[in-house]
Design a protein around this motif. Structure first.
Motif: not given
Length: 153
Positions: A84, A86-87, A132-133, A152-153
């Protein structure tokens, strides 16, 4: 008896010469591989960078012996199999196996055209930035039991 001693000596010398040639440290220099990076597959494709012979830590590792079926039973084909981020962050995969591998979006029977590392030599790394999330599944084109996921968050 003398013939046997002479024959054994000749065989011994041949073995020693063969071993010396096999373990000789003198090698012809190999040309540096030409890298192709940031290749566009389509307007929706993500771009990654393949780096040869990089044995530094990565975010996701392809450990030894995953080219044989069985790693999927313990979820250890890619370590970690789910990551996991982050964008805007990047993920680096490192092939620590002695076999070729790939990092390709989708699943073996339904690949997507988002990204494809191509065949990664042992000790190569592949880095990709996710802007992109979303949830992106990936697999190895050479070993269909190898699957992973980037969230991707």
């Amino acid at each position: 008896m003398i013939k046997k001693i002479v024959a054994a000596s000749i065989v011994g010398i041949v073995i020693i010469v063969a071993l010396a040639a096999a373990f000789s440290t003198e090698m012809d220099p190999q040309p540096e591989p030409q890298l192709e990076s940031n290749l566009e597959v389509s307007s929706y494709s993500m771009q990654g960078v393949l780096q040869p012979d990089v044995m530094t830590g990565g975010d996701v590792i392809m450990p030894t012996k995953v080219s044989r079926p069985g790693c999927e039973e313990t979820d250890r084909c890619y370590i970690p199999s789910v990551i996991t981020i982050s964008a805007g962050e990047s993920v680096t995969w490192v092939n620590e196996d002695s076999a070729f591998h790939s990092v390709t979006s989708g699943f073996y029977d339904t690949p997507q055209d988002l990204f494809d590392s191509g065949h990664m030599d042992p000790f190569d790394s592949y880095t990709l930035t996710f802007d992109e999330p979303g949830t992106i599944d990936y697999f190895c084109t050479l070993h269909p039991w190898m699957e992973g996921q980037v969230i991707v968050e």
